[in-house]
Write a protein that holds these residues in place. Structure first.
Motif, short mmCIF file in Angstrom:
data_model
loop_
_atom_site.label_atom_id
_atom_site.label_comp_id
_atom_site.label_asym_id
_atom_site.label_seq_id
_atom_site.Cartn_x
_atom_site.Cartn_y
_atom_site.Cartn_z
N LEU A 42 0.83 -1.22 0.17
CA LEU A 42 0.18 0.05 -0.01
C LEU A 42 0.97 1.27 0.06
O LEU A 42 1.89 1.23 0.57
CB LEU A 42 -0.76 -0.12 1.23
N VAL A 43 0.61 2.27 -0.67
CA VAL A 43 1.22 3.43 -0.69
C VAL A 43 0.99 4.31 0.70
O VAL A 43 0.12 3.83 1.53
CB VAL A 43 0.67 4.41 -1.70
N ALA A 44 2.09 4.95 1.01
CA ALA A 44 2.26 5.54 2.36
C ALA A 44 0.93 6.42 2.65
O ALA A 44 0.63 6.44 3.97
CB ALA A 44 3.55 6.38 2.53
N GLU A 45 0.17 7.02 1.88
CA GLU A 45 -0.74 7.75 2.24
C GLU A 45 -2.22 7.24 2.50
O GLU A 45 -3.23 7.57 3.04
CB GLU A 45 -0.98 8.81 0.83
N GLN A 46 -1.99 5.74 2.11
CA GLN A 46 -3.39 5.08 1.91
C GLN A 46 -3.58 4.69 3.57
O GLN A 46 -2.63 3.98 4.25
CB GLN A 46 -3.19 3.71 1.22
N PRO A 47 -4.83 5.00 4.14
CA PRO A 47 -5.06 4.55 5.46
C PRO A 47 -5.13 2.86 5.69
O PRO A 47 -5.49 2.34 4.86
CB PRO A 47 -6.49 5.40 5.85
#
Length: 322
Positions: free
Chosen positions: A32-37
């Protein structure tokens, strides 16, 4: 045992369960990308309820119960009882690791000898047996060896529990390293993944030092494709702990790595929780987490308290307050 040490001991168990439930919806998925909760939302390939722990915590519970009941880890009957509990659980469990299921399916009796024979047979049939299924369940063992002089007996016990289902040396080595690191974190509040290296076979120590160093300079996503392998799962957990900012961020990083997310996050939680303590877990997690055998996190906490109170160490010696 002082309050802070008890909090860290409980953290080793409760953060593992929370990490497990947090990672369950994302299992087998990509990084998951870092911004995805990262949310404790339930679902995933096995349709878990929000906050429901998986086989990772379910297999650790009989180990924790044994510690709470004052089990002697040098006795074969202790291991027989573990096998009986796991076999009963596996009959109706929605998910059982492939290697563990294969070994339990080959058991001719709930005995340590029968389990080792089955584990060897599975290893010979598949050509490997270093899945992460033994590492995920051994964190509670550390609570039974917190007293002075407990490090070496813990290493022996951890390998012996691993060997019940996982024949390959990598699995036993990983369990030694992780449980010894958890014990040190509970006792001292410090991170030292290398603390158990001297307890490994001499010819394997450099290999593991290299693996740990690699993990410390990597991201959990670097191990996604292989984190069903115990070495990569441990490395992903080390990476998350080394780069995480607090317990919540550390567990979320473990999940963002993708792949076997529930197991990596459960493994991560064992050590990260022993460092930060159960008090670092957010209430929105602790009120939600639950699972087999139809219990909630408060029940798991009570069981962990019993384990801590019952067994200060294998020698019956007081725990140092330092």
């Amino acid at each position: 045992m002082d309050t802070a040490m008890q909090d860290r001991a409980l953290g080793a168990v409760l953060a593992g369960a929370c990490g497990d439930a947090l990672g369950a919806p994302y299992e087998f998925g990509p990084p998951l990308v870092a911004e995805q909760p990262v949310e404790m939302r339930g679902g995933g390939p096995f349709g878990w309820e929000p906050g429901e722990w998986t086989d990772d915590t379910s297999m650790a519970i009989p180990v924790l119960e044994a510690v709470a009941n004052g089990a002697r880890w040098n006795e074969t009957r202790t291991h027989g009882r573990l096998l009986a509990a796991w076999s009963d659980w596996a009959q109706d469990a929605p998910d059982v690791g492939a290697q563990t299921r294969a070994v339990l399916g080959r058991l001719t009796a709930n005995t340590e000898d029968a389990a080792r024979a089955a584990a060897l047979a599975v290893h010979e049939q598949q050509g490997r047996s270093a899945g992460n299924g033994s590492l995920m369940r051994t964190a509670p063992l550390a609570l039974g060896f917190l007293g002075d002089g407990g490090k070496r007996p813990l290493a022996v016990a951890a390998r012996r529990v691993s060997d019940l289902t996982h024949h390959e040396d990598d699995a036993g080595d990983a369990c030694v390293l992780w449980t010894v690191a958890i014990r040190h974190a509970v006792r001292r509040g410090k991170l030292d993944v290398r603390r158990g290296v001297p307890l490994l076979p001499r010819e394997r120590r450099t290999l593991w030092l290299d693996r740990i160093a690699e993990a410390e300079h990597s991201a959990p996503a670097d191990h996604t494709e292989r984190n069903g392998w115990v070495v990569a799962a441990l490395q992903a957990a080390v990476s998350a702990i080394s780069t995480g900012d607090g317990l919540v961020d550390t567990l979320e990083r473990a999940v963002r790595g993708g792949g076997d997310t529930d197991t990596v996050a459960a493994i991560t939680g064992g050590l990260a929780g022993a460092l930060a303590g159960a008090s670092a877990l957010p209430e929105q997690w602790t009120v939600l987490v639950h699972g087999w055998p139809g219990k909630r996190l408060d029940w798991l906490r009570s069981l962990a308290v019993r384990a801590v109170d019952r067994t200060p160490g294998p020698l019956g010696m007081p725990v140092r307050r330092s």
